[in-house]
Design a protein around this motif. Structure first.
Motif, PDB file in Angstrom:
ATOM      1  N   UNK A  47      -2.464 -11.964  -7.789  1.00  0.00           N
ATOM      2  CA  UNK A  47      -1.667 -12.379  -6.632  1.00  0.00           C
ATOM      3  C   UNK A  47      -2.330 -12.003  -5.312  1.00  0.00           C
ATOM      4  N   UNK A  48      -3.095 -10.906  -5.307  1.00  0.00           N
ATOM      5  CA  UNK A  48      -3.718 -10.459  -4.057  1.00  0.00           C
ATOM      6  C   UNK A  48      -4.706 -11.478  -3.504  1.00  0.00           C
ATOM      7  N   UNK A  49      -5.703 -11.936  -4.291  1.00  0.00           N
ATOM      8  CA  UNK A  49      -6.621 -12.944  -3.734  1.00  0.00           C
ATOM      9  C   UNK A  49      -5.958 -14.288  -3.457  1.00  0.00           C
ATOM     10  N   UNK A  50      -4.896 -14.617  -4.176  1.00  0.00           N
ATOM     11  CA  UNK A  50      -4.225 -15.899  -3.941  1.00  0.00           C
ATOM     12  C   UNK A  50      -3.583 -15.925  -2.561  1.00  0.00           C
ATOM     13  N   UNK A  51      -2.866 -14.843  -2.192  1.00  0.00           N
ATOM     14  CA  UNK A  51      -2.154 -14.806  -0.912  1.00  0.00           C
ATOM     15  C   UNK A  51      -2.885 -13.997   0.151  1.00  0.00           C
ATOM     16  N   UNK A  52      -3.933 -13.263  -0.240  1.00  0.00           N
ATOM     17  CA  UNK A  52      -4.732 -12.543   0.744  1.00  0.00           C
ATOM     18  C   UNK A  52      -4.160 -11.206   1.169  1.00  0.00           C
ATOM     19  N   UNK A  53      -3.107 -10.747   0.492  1.00  0.00           N
ATOM     20  CA  UNK A  53      -2.499  -9.459   0.811  1.00  0.00           C
ATOM     21  C   UNK A  53      -2.800  -8.441  -0.287  1.00  0.00           C
ATOM     22  N   UNK A  54      -2.785  -7.158   0.078  1.00  0.00           N
ATOM     23  CA  UNK A  54      -2.888  -6.113  -0.924  1.00  0.00           C
ATOM     24  C   UNK A  54      -1.587  -6.054  -1.724  1.00  0.00           C
ATOM     25  N   UNK A  55      -1.663  -5.432  -2.899  1.00  0.00           N
ATOM     26  CA  UNK A  55      -0.473  -5.344  -3.751  1.00  0.00           C
ATOM     27  C   UNK A  55       0.692  -4.669  -3.023  1.00  0.00           C
ATOM     28  N   UNK A  56       0.387  -3.541  -2.381  1.00  0.00           N
ATOM     29  CA  UNK A  56       1.456  -2.796  -1.723  1.00  0.00           C
ATOM     30  C   UNK A  56       2.075  -3.582  -0.568  1.00  0.00           C
ATOM     31  N   UNK A  57       1.296  -4.486   0.045  1.00  0.00           N
ATOM     32  CA  UNK A  57       1.845  -5.329   1.106  1.00  0.00           C
ATOM     33  C   UNK A  57       2.761  -6.395   0.508  1.00  0.00           C
ATOM     34  N   UNK A  58       2.349  -6.977  -0.614  1.00  0.00           N
ATOM     35  CA  UNK A  58       3.183  -7.997  -1.249  1.00  0.00           C
ATOM     36  C   UNK A  58       4.534  -7.441  -1.679  1.00  0.00           C
ATOM     37  N   UNK A  59       4.530  -6.194  -2.136  1.00  0.00           N
ATOM     38  CA  UNK A  59       5.774  -5.588  -2.628  1.00  0.00           C
ATOM     39  C   UNK A  59       6.778  -5.319  -1.510  1.00  0.00           C
ATOM     40  N   UNK A  60       6.348  -5.470  -0.258  1.00  0.00           N
ATOM     41  CA  UNK A  60       7.253  -5.289   0.882  1.00  0.00           C
ATOM     42  C   UNK A  60       7.864  -6.618   1.338  1.00  0.00           C
ATOM     43  N   UNK A  61       7.493  -7.720   0.699  1.00  0.00           N
ATOM     44  CA  UNK A  61       7.944  -9.034   1.141  1.00  0.00           C
ATOM     45  C   UNK A  61       8.678  -9.774   0.022  1.00  0.00           C
ATOM     46  N   UNK A  62       9.388 -10.816   0.443  1.00  0.00           N
ATOM     47  CA  UNK A  62       9.927 -11.776  -0.532  1.00  0.00           C
ATOM     48  C   UNK A  62       8.897 -12.874  -0.739  1.00  0.00           C
ATOM     49  N   UNK A  63       8.914 -13.459  -1.904  1.00  0.00           N
ATOM     50  CA  UNK A  63       7.992 -14.568  -2.169  1.00  0.00           C
ATOM     51  C   UNK A  63       8.301 -15.743  -1.246  1.00  0.00           C
TER      52      UNK A  63
END
Length: 501
Positions: A47-63
């Protein structure tokens, strides 16, 4: 004794859990878990390379926060549909990456057993969409249903005809575009289509402003996965200028001959494009049919993990067996898909290398096959040939493929003292590779067909006939060369011709 077995079972479950996490984390597709508000509670490495965010950043957002506004409603409807029937379903969305670039995703969502969380699988289809946009912009094409009603038309054709897409879709193509052609011509090509045969020829087309243009067209049936004909695809070349210029020449017979030759060449290109279009459709179908099991495997794995975490444990031996099957199947399908698609877009770059090095590497790889040890292989290399820039891995693989074809011909025809000879030489800024064998050659009635897709001289259980076709496509599309085959007294010789630059 009971404690010992319990300890072993626990260790097996721990190992299975680790294997499960490894499968999910190493999946090529993005896999995650989010709640009903689509807030992530877990994402895998992809998911990180797909959206360009680190894992911990993704976990702070909604899809949903990454999805562009015009696609959010479709995403919400997907979640509602899952809550109602619990079946996985999919939709295409466009997300905005951290670098503000758009990424097209094919997402599959499944409601988990606790009915509180969703498992999402996201496949990056940006390149596929980009390729489709290029074809739409530059290739004249249309699609009709069985009655000839236009269902899809490319932007290139819209620009040439002067119509808007909405003015063409839903109209009968014969009544709007081809209406200036004689009934005899229309009846002839319609009869061919009704018998599920491809048709090619020249047709006169009407523009919206009343002007006309000429096309060279190839029409082929469209099949669904059950083999039923559902419509037709029209691939076209604008030949208006050629025909107009021809009519203005004094020496009519000479100009007609030139025009006919040009049309023949274009027909060859059109046939090749048709084959590539069929190949692309097949690749998309295989990719879809194989990717879906991978998504299902991943989702099942997530559900097993959830069951385990909730102490709803199935039999440990069954879990181990299921996970082992999942891991093996996922690995085999993924590697097969990768190999099947590599011929379209080469991943590796070019490199300066000598022909001698390429031949040596190819022979080393070929000799890893135990059956290859039954056959003698000889080299005849022009050592003064200079290094040249090429796709090393692909050219090496092509030579290995030719060695394997020679080996199989020798073994199939039970040739004693089988021999393969690879020869390399350099003439007029072209490098030549020749692979010859004493496998009794190729039947004359099929030698002109062996580079066609899905044609194979082997039994049906041995491959799908893509080997030589793939070699030819890579050589012509990426290496700028040619490949041909000819029989000699004892067998066959494949000749590859590549430019130095």
């Amino acid at each position: 004794m009971t404690r010992c077995w319990m300890s072993i079972d626990i260790e097996k479950l721990k190992q299975s859990n680790n294997e499960l996490r490894e499968i999910v984390n190493n999946s090529w597709d993005g896999i995650g878990i989010f709640d009903k508000s689509s807030k992530f509670i877990y994402v895998n490495n992809a998911f990180s390379p797909i959206l360009g965010y680190k894992k911990e950043e993704l976990l702070q957002h909604t899809f949903e926060s990454f999805i562009l506004d015009e696609y959010k409603e479709a995403f919400r409807n997907l979640l509602k549909a899952n809550e109602q029937n619990q079946y996985s379903s999919e939709v295409q969305v466009v997300c905005q990456r951290k670098d503000n670039q758009k990424v097209y995703l094919q997402i599959t969502v499944s409601l988990m057993l606790n009915k509180e969380f969703f498992v999402v699988s996201a496949k990056d289809i940006t390149k596929q969409i980009s390729d489709d946009e290029i074809l739409d912009k530059y290739v004249l094409s249309s699609h009709t249903n069985l009655e000839g009603v236009i269902t899809k038309v490319s932007s290139a054709f819209v620009a040439l005809s002067g119509y808007k897409k909405e003015e063409l879709i839903g109209q009968n193509q014969n009544d709007v575009i081809f209406k200036e052609n004689s009934k005899e011509i229309l009846d002839k090509y319609n009869a061919g289509l009704k018998s599920n045969q491809e048709w090619s020829g020249n047709l006169k087309c009407c523009k919206k402003d009343g002007a006309f243009f000429w096309i060279s067209v190839k029409i082929k049936p469209i099949y669904n996965k059950y083999g039923d004909t559902t419509g037709y695809t029209y691939l076209m070349f604008d030949i208006t200028n050629e025909l107009t210029l021809t009519s203005q020449k004094r020496n009519l017979s000479n100009q007609v001959s030139v025009a006919q030759e040009e049309i023949k060449q274009k027909d060859k290109i059109l046939i090749q494009q048709s084959k590539l279009a069929i190949m692309a459709e097949t690749l998309q179908m295989v990719s879809h049919e194989w990717r879906q099991p991978l998504n299902i495997i991943s989702i099942q794995a997530q559900k097993l993990e959830l069951q385990y975490s909730m102490d709803m444990c199935p039999n440990p031996d069954e879990i181990v067996k299921v996970l082992e099957n999942i891991k093996n199947t996922a690995s085999e399908l993924s590697s097969t898909i990768e190999e099947f698609q590599n011929y379209v877009s080469l991943k590796g770059g070019t490199k300066q290398i000598t022909p001698s090095e390429i031949i040596t590497k190819a022979i080393e790889r070929f000799k890893q096959d135990q059956e290859a040890n039954k056959i003698d292989i000889f080299k005849d290399i022009m050592e003064e040939t200079p290094a040249f820039e090429t796709y090393q891995n692909e050219l090496t693989t092509i030579l290995v493929n030719l060695f394997i074809n020679s080996k199989e011909a020798i073994l199939r025809n039970e040739v004693k003292n089988g021999v393969i000879k690879v020869k390399q030489y350099f003439v007029d800024n072209f490098i030549f590779f020749e692979v010859s064998d004493n496998g009794k050659g190729i039947k004359e009635e099929i030698i002109d067909k062996i580079f066609e897709p899905y044609f194979s001289t082997k039994d049906s259980q041995h491959g799908v006939g893509l080997g030589l076709y793939t070699c030819k496509m890579i050589i012509e599309m990426h290496l700028g060369g040619t490949i041909e085959v000819q029989n000699h007294a004892q067998g066959a010789t494949f000749i590859i011709k590549l430019p130095m630059k």
